[in-house]
Design a protein around this motif. Structure first.
Motif, PDB file in Angstrom:
ATOM      1  N   VAL A   1       0.851  -1.184   0.000  1.00 54.03           N
ATOM      2  CA  VAL A   1       0.000   0.000   0.000  1.00 54.03           C
ATOM      3  C   VAL A   1       0.890   1.238   0.000  1.00 54.03           C
ATOM      4  O   VAL A   1       1.796   1.358   0.823  1.00 54.03           O
ATOM      5  N   LYS A   2       0.615   2.147  -0.937  1.00 48.81           N
ATOM      6  CA  LYS A   2       1.365   3.400  -1.010  1.00 48.81           C
ATOM      7  C   LYS A   2       0.561   4.454  -0.264  1.00 48.81           C
ATOM      8  O   LYS A   2      -0.495   4.880  -0.704  1.00 48.81           O
ATOM      9  N   VAL A   3       1.067   4.844   0.885  1.00 47.29           N
ATOM     10  CA  VAL A   3       0.366   5.787   1.740  1.00 47.29           C
ATOM     11  C   VAL A   3       0.877   7.194   1.437  1.00 47.29           C
ATOM     12  O   VAL A   3       2.080   7.435   1.500  1.00 47.29           O
ATOM     13  N   PRO A   4      -0.029   8.140   1.101  1.00 44.46           N
ATOM     14  CA  PRO A   4       0.434   9.503   0.784  1.00 44.46           C
ATOM     15  C   PRO A   4       0.987  10.202   2.031  1.00 44.46           C
ATOM     16  O   PRO A   4       0.668   9.841   3.160  1.00 44.46           O
ATOM     17  N   HIS A   5       1.807  11.205   1.810  1.00 47.75           N
ATOM     18  CA  HIS A   5       2.397  12.027   2.882  1.00 47.75           C
ATOM     19  C   HIS A   5       3.298  11.199   3.802  1.00 47.75           C
ATOM     20  O   HIS A   5       3.429  11.509   4.973  1.00 47.75           O
ATOM     21  N   THR A   6       3.894  10.155   3.271  1.00 49.24           N
ATOM     22  CA  THR A   6       4.804   9.360   4.102  1.00 49.24           C
ATOM     23  C   THR A   6       6.112   9.123   3.357  1.00 49.24           C
ATOM     24  O   THR A   6       6.730   8.106   3.509  1.00 49.24           O
TER      25      THR A   6
ATOM     26  N   ILE B   1      -6.517  -3.592   4.994  1.00 44.61           N
ATOM     27  CA  ILE B   1      -6.603  -2.288   4.327  1.00 44.61           C
ATOM     28  C   ILE B   1      -7.839  -1.549   4.827  1.00 44.61           C
ATOM     29  O   ILE B   1      -7.788  -0.361   5.143  1.00 44.61           O
TER      30      ILE B   1
ATOM     31  N   LEU C   1      -7.228   2.422   4.751  1.00 42.34           N
ATOM     32  CA  LEU C   1      -6.348   2.714   3.615  1.00 42.34           C
ATOM     33  C   LEU C   1      -7.015   2.447   2.264  1.00 42.34           C
ATOM     34  O   LEU C   1      -6.328   2.321   1.250  1.00 42.34           O
TER      35      LEU C   1
ATOM     36  N   ASP D   1      -8.546   4.304   0.188  1.00 41.67           N
ATOM     37  CA  ASP D   1      -8.329   5.315  -0.847  1.00 41.67           C
ATOM     38  C   ASP D   1      -6.882   5.366  -1.335  1.00 41.67           C
ATOM     39  O   ASP D   1      -6.575   6.093  -2.269  1.00 41.67           O
ATOM     40  N   CYS D   2      -6.022   4.605  -0.697  1.00 34.73           N
ATOM     41  CA  CYS D   2      -4.608   4.612  -1.079  1.00 34.73           C
ATOM     42  C   CYS D   2      -4.372   3.713  -2.281  1.00 34.73           C
ATOM     43  O   CYS D   2      -5.088   2.743  -2.510  1.00 34.73           O
ATOM     44  N   GLU D   3      -3.335   4.035  -3.006  1.00 40.13           N
ATOM     45  CA  GLU D   3      -2.946   3.209  -4.144  1.00 40.13           C
ATOM     46  C   GLU D   3      -2.389   1.892  -3.596  1.00 40.13           C
ATOM     47  O   GLU D   3      -1.615   1.892  -2.642  1.00 40.13           O
ATOM     48  N   LYS D   4      -2.807   0.793  -4.208  1.00 39.40           N
ATOM     49  CA  LYS D   4      -2.316  -0.514  -3.745  1.00 39.40           C
ATOM     50  C   LYS D   4      -1.836  -1.323  -4.931  1.00 39.40           C
ATOM     51  O   LYS D   4      -2.291  -1.143  -6.057  1.00 39.40           O
TER      52      LYS D   4
END
Length: 178
Positions: free
Chosen positions: A111-116, A160, A165, A167-170
């Protein structure tokens, strides 16, 4: 399972007829026939009898939870009652009870978590208590070493959702990458 039947010719010693040679085999199956009349002709000619070959039923694919119910049903005096009391998928689980089953592997995702940026999102578990006073805390990517479990960064659909999560890109991880 298909409705078509297959037949073979067997003798009184339990050996199967191979019509290509013709010879009786006890260590392997002989010839198979789609038409019963042909099987009877060969049986008459070589003093055997016709037997029906039965296909092995396909195993049912179950989740881990469903598999646990089926396993527990094997230890119950009334397996059908046990299954019906534990699940709404009675037909599926009874089929698994009778014919066998396999457990489906849950898909896992990175999972690609934004702002991290420069940080990895990590599941909280007994294996991931890395922060002070055992508080969960992400850690810089440079701190990841080869001894850390890659599984800490893989998420199932349920996880997820649990961690919010959705809404995150996976990206689905294949068996090779796990």
């Amino acid at each position: 399972m298909s409705e078509e039947k297959l037949y073979a010719v067997k003798n009184d010693e339990g050996k199967y007829l191979d019509i290509d040679l013709p010879i009786w085999w006890d260590d392997k199956a002989g010839s198979a026939f789609k038409r019963i009349d042909l099987a009877f002709r060969w049986a008459k000619k070589y003093d055997g009898h016709v037997v029906t070959l039965i296909e092995e039923p396909k195993k049912v694919v179950l989740s881990e939870k469903q598999a646990e119910i089926v396993e527990d049903a094997h230890n119950d005096k009334l397996p059908a009652c046990y299954i019906s009391s534990k699940s709404d998928d009675e037909e599926l689980l009874m089929n698994a009870y009778v014919n066998g089953y396999t457990v489906a592997k849950e898909k896992k995702y990175n999972v690609k978590v934004p702002h991290t940026e420069g940080w990895h999102f990590q599941k909280y578990s007994s294996a991931s208590k890395l922060g002070p006073r055992n508080n969960w805390k992400p850690f810089p990517a440079k701190d990841i070493d080869s001894n850390m479990s890659k599984g800490l960064f893989l998420f199932t659909e349920a996880e997820i959702e649990h961690y919010g999560l959705q809404d995150c890109e996976k990206e689905e991880v294949t068996d090779d990458e796990q």
